[in-house]
Design an enzyme around this catalytic site. Structure first.
Site, PDB file in Angstrom:
ATOM      1  N   LYS A 108      25.344  -0.999  -3.343  1.00  0.00           N
ATOM      2  CA  LYS A 108      25.423   0.470  -3.253  1.00  0.00           C
ATOM      3  C   LYS A 108      24.029   1.035  -3.445  1.00  0.00           C
ATOM      4  CE  LYS A 108      29.101   2.802  -3.252  1.00  0.00           C
ATOM      5  NZ  LYS A 108      29.947   2.781  -2.046  1.00  0.00           N
ATOM      6  N   THR A 115      31.205  -2.484  -3.089  1.00  0.00           N
ATOM      7  CA  THR A 115      30.039  -1.658  -3.436  1.00  0.00           C
ATOM      8  C   THR A 115      30.503  -0.492  -4.314  1.00  0.00           C
ATOM      9  OG1 THR A 115      30.110  -0.232  -1.488  1.00  0.00           O
ATOM     10  CG2 THR A 115      28.882  -2.279  -1.272  1.00  0.00           C
ATOM     11  N   ASP A 116      31.744  -0.099  -4.147  1.00  0.00           N
ATOM     12  CA  ASP A 116      32.289   0.962  -5.003  1.00  0.00           C
ATOM     13  C   ASP A 116      32.375   0.482  -6.457  1.00  0.00           C
ATOM     14  OD1 ASP A 116      33.463   3.688  -4.993  1.00  0.00           O
ATOM     15  OD2 ASP A 116      35.151   2.597  -5.902  1.00  0.00           O
ATOM     16  N   PHE A 120     -19.183   7.981   2.335  1.00  0.00           N
ATOM     17  CA  PHE A 120     -18.803   6.872   3.213  1.00  0.00           C
ATOM     18  C   PHE A 120     -19.932   6.718   4.224  1.00  0.00           C
ATOM     19  CE2 PHE A 120     -16.332   5.106   6.892  1.00  0.00           C
ATOM     20  CZ  PHE A 120     -16.099   3.876   6.310  1.00  0.00           C
ATOM     21  N   ARG A 127     -18.501  13.973   0.389  1.00  0.00           N
ATOM     22  CA  ARG A 127     -17.306  14.440   1.112  1.00  0.00           C
ATOM     23  C   ARG A 127     -16.179  14.707   0.134  1.00  0.00           C
ATOM     24  NH1 ARG A 127     -14.545   8.857   3.644  1.00  0.00           N
ATOM     25  NH2 ARG A 127     -14.434   7.800   1.654  1.00  0.00           N
ATOM     26  N   VAL A 129     -12.968   4.413  -0.107  1.00  0.00           N
ATOM     27  CA  VAL A 129     -11.615   4.312  -0.663  1.00  0.00           C
ATOM     28  C   VAL A 129     -11.371   2.855  -1.093  1.00  0.00           C
ATOM     29  CG1 VAL A 129      -9.153   4.600  -0.162  1.00  0.00           C
ATOM     30  CG2 VAL A 129     -10.813   6.188   0.834  1.00  0.00           C
ATOM     31  N   GLN A 130     -11.862   1.914  -0.275  1.00  0.00           N
ATOM     32  CA  GLN A 130     -11.642   0.491  -0.560  1.00  0.00           C
ATOM     33  C   GLN A 130     -12.169   0.134  -1.951  1.00  0.00           C
ATOM     34  OE1 GLN A 130     -12.442   1.705   2.440  1.00  0.00           O
ATOM     35  NE2 GLN A 130     -11.883   0.327   4.099  1.00  0.00           N
ATOM     36  N   ASN A 140      -6.249   7.864   3.346  1.00  0.00           N
ATOM     37  CA  ASN A 140      -7.432   8.717   3.237  1.00  0.00           C
ATOM     38  C   ASN A 140      -7.059  10.017   3.940  1.00  0.00           C
ATOM     39  OD1 ASN A 140      -9.993   9.704   2.959  1.00  0.00           O
ATOM     40  ND2 ASN A 140     -10.939   8.319   4.461  1.00  0.00           N
ATOM     41  N   HIS A 181      -7.599  13.349   5.327  1.00  0.00           N
ATOM     42  CA  HIS A 181      -8.873  13.959   5.743  1.00  0.00           C
ATOM     43  C   HIS A 181      -8.881  15.475   5.602  1.00  0.00           C
ATOM     44  CE1 HIS A 181      -9.769  10.026   7.251  1.00  0.00           C
ATOM     45  NE2 HIS A 181      -8.815  10.067   8.150  1.00  0.00           N
TER      46      HIS A 181
END
Ligand SMILES: O=c1[nH]c(=O)c2[nH]c(=O)[nH]c2[nH]1
Length: 309
Positions: free
Chosen positions: A24, A69-70, A171, A188, A236-237, A263, A265
């Protein structure tokens, strides 16, 4: 997994099951604990998946082994009522253990939980005893998988946490060829929506709430740096990797961590295209937030256990 041969249009097709699971999804529950006037809430959305030791329900339509599943949904409410929810991770562990011990034909139990981000309201600087406000700063989730005879594997995570800084991000120096139009950026904006997950190497004596808060704080501090100076990000890396390193250095119970950082922008608007407009001499900088496309950077790291030789 059972294999089977099926005759279809005079052709025998040989197949075997690669994987099965059923359960569920999105069972929603709110737990309220009253300690006198002070009330505590915990709202969860729980998804359960079981894998049985045979596939006769798929193969022959024989439902005798199916825990509906109930019934799985009912189990979530019953265990919450009987034992209480301390943390999402603890509740996921409790559910996995329950399904494996109660039903000998369950081979594997998997539980995924998301926690609703309720925060206590503050009125005139005081924390309210029974009123709450949803704060979607970040979504907390966890996962527990346990196979029969095996140890539970618990992971936890934080997602949808949008953060932005307006400087100390650059960057530069990336591939220069005929496909490149992006100039080097020495300063930036850096905006991302953090999606992260970490795996525990133990579940004994772990303060899951504290670890989650610590990881969130490490992510914020590594991104932002000290309040009055910030910290420089060359990409970012690099920020992603340093964050994961800090988490593993700070929390010994975490064995592996993965992060995905889009990223997002923010492009500068080119006002030279409006030569007839007098923009005065002011410091207003206008950017265009762009949700799509976005860069996407991801990496997972794990501890390397060095031999003691
Ligand atoms: O930090 C970044 N990493 C990239 O790989 C990349 N690619 C890009 O266009 N901008 C950025 N920024």
């Amino acid at each position: 997994m059972e294999s089977n041969n099926y005759e279809m249009k005079n052709q025998v097709v040989h197949t075997e099951f690669v994987d099965t699971g059923y359960g569920k999804n999105y069972v929603k529950l709110l737990q309220l604990r009253r300690e006198g006037d002070a009330h505590h809430i915990q709202e969860l959305e729980v998804s359960v998946e079981l894998t049985l030791n045979n596939q006769r329900e798929y193969l022959y339509g024989d439902n005798t082994d199916i825990i509906a599943t109930d019934s799985q949904k009912n189990t979530v409410y019953i265990l919450a009522r009987k034992f209480g929810v301390k943390t999402p991770e603890q509740f996921a562990l409790l559910l996995c253990n329950h399904f494996l011990t109660k039903y000998s034909h369950v081979d594997k139990a998997k539980v995924y939980i998301e926690q609703a981000p309720w925060k206590r309201m503050e009125i005139d600087g005081d924390k309210h005893v029974h009123a709450f406000l949803i704060s979607d700063e970040a979504t907390r989730f966890c996962d527990c998988v346990q196979a029969r005879g095996g140890k539970p594997l618990v992971s936890a995570g934080l997602k949808k946490m949008k953060i932005l800084k307006t400087t100390q991000s650059a960057f530069t120096g990336f591939v220069k060829d005929e496909f490149r139009t992006l100039p080097d950026a020495n300063d930036r904006l850096f905006c991302t929506v953090v999606d992260s997950k970490w795996w525990y190497n133990t579940v004994d004596h772990v303060n899951f709430d504290k670890v989650w808060d610590t990881v969130k704080q490490v992510i914020l501090e590594t991104f932002a740096g000290p309040a009055h100076e910030g910290v420089f990000s060359p990409s970012v890396q690099n920020t992603l990797f340093i964050t994961e390193k800090h988490v593993l250095a700070g929390v010994p119970q975490i064995e592996k961590m993965e992060m995905e950082l889009p990223n997002v922008h923010y492009f500068g608007v080119d006002f030279t295209r409006f030569p007839k407009i007098n923009f005065e001499n002011n410091t207003n900088e206008i950017y265009m937030p762009t949700d799509k496309p976005s860069g996407n950077i991801r990496a997972a790291i794990e501890r390397k256990h060095m031999s003691k030789l």
